[in-house]
Design an enzyme around this catalytic site. Structure first.
Site, PDB file in Angstrom:
ATOM      1  N   ASP A 183       0.871  -1.172   0.000  1.00 44.63           N
ATOM      2  CA  ASP A 183       0.000   0.000   0.000  1.00 44.63           C
ATOM      3  C   ASP A 183       0.911   1.227   0.000  1.00 44.63           C
ATOM      4  O   ASP A 183       1.570   1.522   1.006  1.00 44.63           O
ATOM      5  CB  ASP A 183      -0.887  -0.020   1.247  1.00 44.63           C
ATOM      6  N   HIS A 184       0.938   1.953  -1.116  1.00 44.59           N
ATOM      7  CA  HIS A 184       1.897   3.056  -1.253  1.00 44.59           C
ATOM      8  C   HIS A 184       1.607   4.220  -0.314  1.00 44.59           C
ATOM      9  O   HIS A 184       2.442   5.104  -0.131  1.00 44.59           O
ATOM     10  CB  HIS A 184       1.924   3.548  -2.710  1.00 44.59           C
ATOM     11  N   ARG A 185       0.442   4.227   0.313  1.00 40.55           N
ATOM     12  CA  ARG A 185       0.138   5.274   1.294  1.00 40.55           C
ATOM     13  C   ARG A 185       0.921   5.059   2.579  1.00 40.55           C
ATOM     14  O   ARG A 185       1.087   5.984   3.382  1.00 40.55           O
ATOM     15  CB  ARG A 185      -1.357   5.302   1.603  1.00 40.55           C
TER      16      ARG A 185
END
Length: 211
Positions: A183-185
């Site tokens: 999850d790039h967040r």
């Protein structure tokens, strides 16, 4: 939930190839000294290695929650288990604090009750990281969908003998591909890569799990 995951979570993927000869040797040593019912699998050792790597990389053992990131003290590992009418993910709580034999026994017990549809909701929710292993089905490499609210999942392929170069010579080693969906967040590329580097080190040199 998985449809929402693919639509709302910015996935990216990292793949690493891991030499598994030392894990196979460790498994052989363990199984030679325990009862038939207590024998461990390669996946049990993978669970332990992932848990110990998560302790060293807290950003991977985390989840995105609205405008904040929540970090977890322990590595609660969700194990994908195929059942008759779908998939369920029983959770091994605090796998970082358990030995390989204890993890193995717990997975056997959880998987058995999962297939019998006897798991309680708290036993298959609340994980901090997931593992999906399709190696036993002959799958060499795949990508998995993140199980929200977790920030990452690893997709484990089967180990197979391959010709590789070591110190300028061609030798045969058991190699396994692992792909992590992030999850790039929460997890950026460098963070994910460092986690996989530690995970790889622990499997290639199992004594690293003790440090």
């Amino acid at each position: 939930r998985l449809t929402a995951s693919t639509q709302n979570i910015p996935h990216f993927y990292l793949t690493v190839e891991i030499e598994m000869d030392n894990v196979l040797a460790l498994r052989k040593q363990i199984n030679a000294s325990v009862a038939e019912t207590a024998k461990v699998s390669v996946n049990d050792i993978i669970v332990k290695a992932s848990a110990m790597a998560l302790v060293k990389h807290p950003w991977v053992n985390a989840s995105f929650q609205d405008k904040t990131v929540r970090f977890y003290e322990d590595a609660d590992i969700s194990i994908a288990v195929a059942i008759e009418d779908g998939l369920i993910t029983p959770v091994v709580r605090a796998a970082n604090k358990k030995g390989i034999l204890a993890i193995s026994a717990e997975i056997k017990e959880l998987a058995g009750r999962a297939k019998a549809k006897k798991l309680q909701p708290e036993e298959y929710t609340g994980g901090t990281f997931s593992i999906s292993n399709l190696g036993m089905f002959g799958i060499e490499q795949f990508t998995a969908i993140i199980n929200p609210p977790e920030a990452a999942i690893i997709a484990v392929g089967g180990a197979s003998e391959k010709a590789v170069v070591r110190n300028g010579e061609i030798v045969v080693r058991s190699m396994m591909n692992v792909t992590m969906s992030c999850d790039h967040r929460v997890v950026d590329g460098a963070t994910g890569a460092k986690f996989l580097q530690t995970f790889k080190e622990m499997l290639e040199t199992p004594a690293m799990m003790l440090l």
